[in-house]
Design a protein around this motif. Structure first.
Motif, PDB file in Angstrom:
ATOM      1  N   LYS A   1       2.869  15.820   6.860  1.00 21.97           N
ATOM      2  CA  LYS A   1       2.008  16.356   7.695  1.00 21.97           C
ATOM      3  C   LYS A   1       0.401  15.969   7.065  1.00 21.97           C
ATOM      4  O   LYS A   1       0.382  16.957   5.280  1.00 21.97           O
ATOM      5  CB  LYS A   1       1.746  17.803   8.264  1.00 21.97           C
ATOM      6  N   VAL A   2      -0.413  15.406   7.259  1.00 21.68           N
ATOM      7  CA  VAL A   2      -2.193  15.535   7.008  1.00 21.68           C
ATOM      8  C   VAL A   2      -3.128  15.950   7.484  1.00 21.68           C
ATOM      9  O   VAL A   2      -2.778  16.285   8.647  1.00 21.68           O
ATOM     10  CB  VAL A   2      -2.287  14.237   6.097  1.00 21.68           C
ATOM     11  N   LEU A   3      -4.265  16.105   6.968  1.00 22.97           N
ATOM     12  CA  LEU A   3      -5.663  16.322   7.687  1.00 22.97           C
ATOM     13  C   LEU A   3      -6.279  15.494   7.843  1.00 22.97           C
ATOM     14  O   LEU A   3      -6.468  14.585   7.058  1.00 22.97           O
ATOM     15  CB  LEU A   3      -6.363  17.557   7.033  1.00 22.97           C
TER      16      LEU A   3
ATOM     17  N   ALA B   1      -2.061  16.022  11.993  1.00 26.14           N
ATOM     18  CA  ALA B   1      -1.441  14.427  11.940  1.00 26.14           C
ATOM     19  C   ALA B   1      -0.103  14.321  11.258  1.00 26.14           C
ATOM     20  O   ALA B   1      -0.176  15.366  10.233  1.00 26.14           O
ATOM     21  CB  ALA B   1      -1.659  13.299  12.035  1.00 26.14           C
ATOM     22  N   GLU B   2       0.589  13.261  12.066  1.00 28.59           N
ATOM     23  CA  GLU B   2       1.948  12.882  11.475  1.00 28.59           C
ATOM     24  C   GLU B   2       2.027  11.084  10.572  1.00 28.59           C
ATOM     25  O   GLU B   2       1.151  10.502  11.715  1.00 28.59           O
ATOM     26  CB  GLU B   2       3.014  12.812  12.220  1.00 28.59           C
ATOM     27  N   CYS B   3       2.030  11.726   8.866  1.00 30.31           N
ATOM     28  CA  CYS B   3       1.794  10.018   8.191  1.00 30.31           C
ATOM     29  C   CYS B   3       2.474   9.288   9.325  1.00 30.31           C
ATOM     30  O   CYS B   3       4.037  10.149   8.889  1.00 30.31           O
ATOM     31  CB  CYS B   3       2.411  10.331   6.664  1.00 30.31           C
TER      32      CYS B   3
ATOM     33  N   GLY C   1      -6.139  15.331   2.463  1.00 29.02           N
ATOM     34  CA  GLY C   1      -4.928  15.650   1.704  1.00 29.02           C
ATOM     35  C   GLY C   1      -4.053  16.438   3.002  1.00 29.02           C
ATOM     36  O   GLY C   1      -4.284  16.300   4.452  1.00 29.02           O
ATOM     37  N   PRO C   2      -2.579  16.894   2.578  1.00 30.81           N
ATOM     38  CA  PRO C   2      -1.852  17.721   2.962  1.00 30.81           C
ATOM     39  C   PRO C   2      -2.310  18.646   3.674  1.00 30.81           C
ATOM     40  O   PRO C   2      -2.995  19.699   3.678  1.00 30.81           O
ATOM     41  CB  PRO C   2      -1.087  17.620   2.348  1.00 30.81           C
TER      42      PRO C   2
END
Length: 279
Positions: free
Chosen positions: A30-32, A42-44, A63-64
């Motif tokens: 999960k990242v920003l 959102a999901e990478c 970032g995460p």
């Protein structure tokens, strides 16, 4: 060269491309993602990777996602689900001919955006007041067309893959029946229509290739010479770059278009088909 990663805000949803910056998230992390209303979770989907082109102008990954961000994202998801349920119930209560297909929620501004489809314009002023009073937020209703409905709801296309509009397409380009005819496809709505009921967006993808090929390949009905004899062109296969010829002596043959192309035959007649040794 540059680095690019892809994320999605929903499972199997539309892809958004980012510059990973100094971060190296793995698939599933999960990242920003920076947005107009602030960073969103959102999901990478694609881990950062090098690409040959130098792509600029992409938003940079923030970032995460922390535990606080994940808790906020989960609360927003619950609010969207609540808003969707309330909207459907009140639409039935007001007896309006509309279908709710998507809900967005901005917690920073406490605003719900409800997307719907309808066969014609709908007077939803009373519905908006009832919605705002029930869910205690500002409500905006937006009517969308069939293509946007397919984008918001997602689904599987005739090819067996996720809909292009719900994954990577950012803009809807015009698609015409002429494109289907140029690709020798049957002009049958059931064969060339997508999940939205409109012409498939993928008709646009290969259309330039067919236009160029039809300019270079012999036309249907043209008399040509083939390795198996003279005949008339009765079919063209652009993906395999071959033509089908009905031979004068009976029967048919399928051969590369270059072998029956007049400029190619003139070149072979003048210079020969075998390579000449150097020196």
């Amino acid at each position: 060269m540059g680095m690019v990663m892809a994320v999605s805000f929903t499972r199997y949803g539309r892809l958004y491309y980012l510059d990973p910056g100094p971060h190296s998230p793995a698939v599933g992390d999960k990242v920003l993602v920076p947005t107009d209303s602030g960073p969103e979770v959102a999901e990478c989907v694609w881990a950062p990777q090098w690409v040959s082109d130098d792509i600029g102008g992409l938003p940079v990954c923030a970032g995460p996602a922390t535990a606080e961000h994940l808790a906020r994202d989960e609360a927003n998801r619950r609010r969207r689900a609540e808003g969707r349920g309330v909207a459907k119930r009140l639409v039935r209560k007001h007896g309006l001919p509309m279908k709710v297909i998507g809900v967005d929620f901005l917690d920073a501004e406490n605003v719900f955006t409800i997307y719907f489809t309808a066969p014609h314009r709908v007077d939803f002023r009373a519905l908006v007041r009832d919605l705002a009073r029930t869910i205690r937020a500002r409500v905006e209703l937006r009517q969308v067309g069939p293509r946007d409905e397919a984008r918001l709801q997602g689904g599987i296309g005739p090819c067996g893959r996720d809909l292009c509009c719900a994954t990577f397409l950012k803009d809807f380009e015009p698609v015409s029946v002429r494109m289907a005819k140029d690709q020798d496809l049957p002009v049958n709505p059931l064969r060339i229509a997508g999940a939205c009921g409109r012409l498939m967006c993928c008709l646009k993808y290969e259309h330039p290739l067919y236009v160029q090929a039809h300019q270079e390949m012999p036309a249907l009905g043209e008399r040509v010479e083939t390795p198996e004899g003279a005949g008339q062109v009765v079919g063209r296969n652009v993906p395999s770059d071959t033509v089908t010829v009905r031979l004068n002596g009976g029967g048919r043959c399928s051969c590369p278009s270059a072998s029956v192309c007049s400029p190619r035959r003139q070149h072979d007649a003048r210079y020969g088909t075998e390579e000449q040794p150097l020196g």
